[in-house]
Design a protein around this motif. Structure first.
Motif, mmCIF file in Angstrom:
data_model
loop_
_atom_site.group_PDB
_atom_site.id
_atom_site.type_symbol
_atom_site.label_atom_id
_atom_site.label_comp_id
_atom_site.label_asym_id
_atom_site.label_seq_id
_atom_site.Cartn_x
_atom_site.Cartn_y
_atom_site.Cartn_z
ATOM 1 N N TYR A 19 0.859 -1.170 0.000
ATOM 2 C CA TYR A 19 0.000 0.000 0.000
ATOM 3 C C TYR A 19 0.899 1.224 0.000
ATOM 4 O O TYR A 19 1.771 1.366 0.857
ATOM 5 N N ASN A 20 0.708 2.109 -0.967
ATOM 6 C CA ASN A 20 1.474 3.343 -1.057
ATOM 7 C C ASN A 20 0.681 4.432 -0.345
ATOM 8 O O ASN A 20 -0.318 4.930 -0.873
ATOM 9 N N VAL A 109 0.095 5.352 9.115
ATOM 10 C CA VAL A 109 -1.328 5.320 8.761
ATOM 11 C C VAL A 109 -1.802 3.891 8.495
ATOM 12 O O VAL A 109 -2.973 3.572 8.716
ATOM 13 N N VAL A 110 -0.912 3.033 8.040
ATOM 14 C CA VAL A 110 -1.268 1.632 7.808
ATOM 15 C C VAL A 110 -1.262 0.871 9.132
ATOM 16 O O VAL A 110 -2.165 0.070 9.406
ATOM 17 N N GLU A 139 -12.268 2.531 1.695
ATOM 18 C CA GLU A 139 -11.939 3.894 1.297
ATOM 19 C C GLU A 139 -10.524 4.227 1.730
ATOM 20 O O GLU A 139 -9.911 3.471 2.482
ATOM 21 N N VAL A 140 -10.016 5.325 1.229
ATOM 22 C CA VAL A 140 -8.750 5.880 1.723
ATOM 23 C C VAL A 140 -9.045 7.305 2.188
ATOM 24 O O VAL A 140 -9.819 8.020 1.555
ATOM 25 N N VAL A 141 -8.450 7.662 3.308
ATOM 26 C CA VAL A 141 -8.755 8.940 3.945
ATOM 27 C C VAL A 141 -7.491 9.795 3.994
ATOM 28 O O VAL A 141 -6.457 9.342 4.491
ATOM 29 N N TYR A 151 -2.432 8.977 2.901
ATOM 30 C CA TYR A 151 -3.779 8.441 2.772
ATOM 31 C C TYR A 151 -3.873 7.142 3.554
ATOM 32 O O TYR A 151 -3.179 6.174 3.251
ATOM 33 N N GLY A 152 -4.718 7.154 4.574
ATOM 34 C CA GLY A 152 -4.897 5.962 5.396
ATOM 35 C C GLY A 152 -5.964 5.065 4.814
ATOM 36 O O GLY A 152 -7.068 5.530 4.512
#
Length: 196
Positions: A19-20, A109-110, A139-141, A151-152
């Motif tokens: 995940y980037n 965030v991950v 979703e990404v926040v 973006y989490g």
């Protein structure tokens, strides 16, 4: 006979999914070595066997690990400041990510999302003993921080399922059919088996 350990060149590894956090996107490496974007993350997460500890991601090198003696125990030693706290977990879906993949991260965030997901998993086990969760990125926040916007990912358990054959120790990491393109996230009423 030795210890039966794999030797160099054995090819005995699990391709990655990552995940980037800067882009808010998922990427996976195929068995052939191609890196592609994952349109929809929906997969079985082997949270029963998640490992925590210190991980160092070096450019062009395999990650280095120092694992806790038990998940979340926090007793691994940090060799230097390039090693960050994180996790490694196997996830699986032929349809969405191309088979068995190793997901790891040290991004804050991950890690925050995985802490919440693991708590949901432990709570859900009470009614789903012996099962694994089917997890979706819903979703990404955007999250503003000292280093700009990250973006989490929001990861939610959408179903529970038996351990897929590809996740059984000694399994081959794939099932018979491989799709030519990612599929949409299944609606909640679909059976968990429909995603892989």
């Amino acid at each position: 006979m030795g210890l039966g350990l794999p030797t160099s060149g054995s090819g005995d590894f699990i391709p990655f999914i990552k995940y980037n956090a800067k882009a808010g996107r998922w990427y996976t490496k195929s068995d052939a070595g191609d890196v592609t974007e994952v349109a929809t993350l929906c997969a079985v997460f082997d949270l029963e066997n998640i490992r925590t500890g210190y991980i160092k991601f070096g450019a062009g090198a395999a990650p280095e690990h120092r694992f806790d003696t038990a998940t979340g125990k926090g007793d691994a030693e940090q060799p230097d400041d390039k090693f960050k706290r994180g996790f490694i977990v196997n996830i699986f879906s032929d349809k969405n990510i191309g088979g068995l993949r190793e997901f790891s991260s040290t991004a804050g965030v991950v890690n925050e999302t995985m802490n919440a997901l693991y708590d949901d998993y432990i709570e859900g086990l009470k009614a789903n003993a012996g099962k694994l969760p089917v997890v979706e990125c819903t979703e990404v926040v955007p999250i503003e921080g000292a280093h700009g916007t990250n973006y989490g990912p929001t990861l939610k358990i959408s179903a529970w399922t038996d351990r897929p054959e590809a996740m059984v120790p000694g399994g081959n990491g794939t099932t018979a059919q491989k799709p030519s393109a990612p599929t949409d996230v299944p609606p909640p009423q679909q059976q968990a088996g429909d995603i892989f």
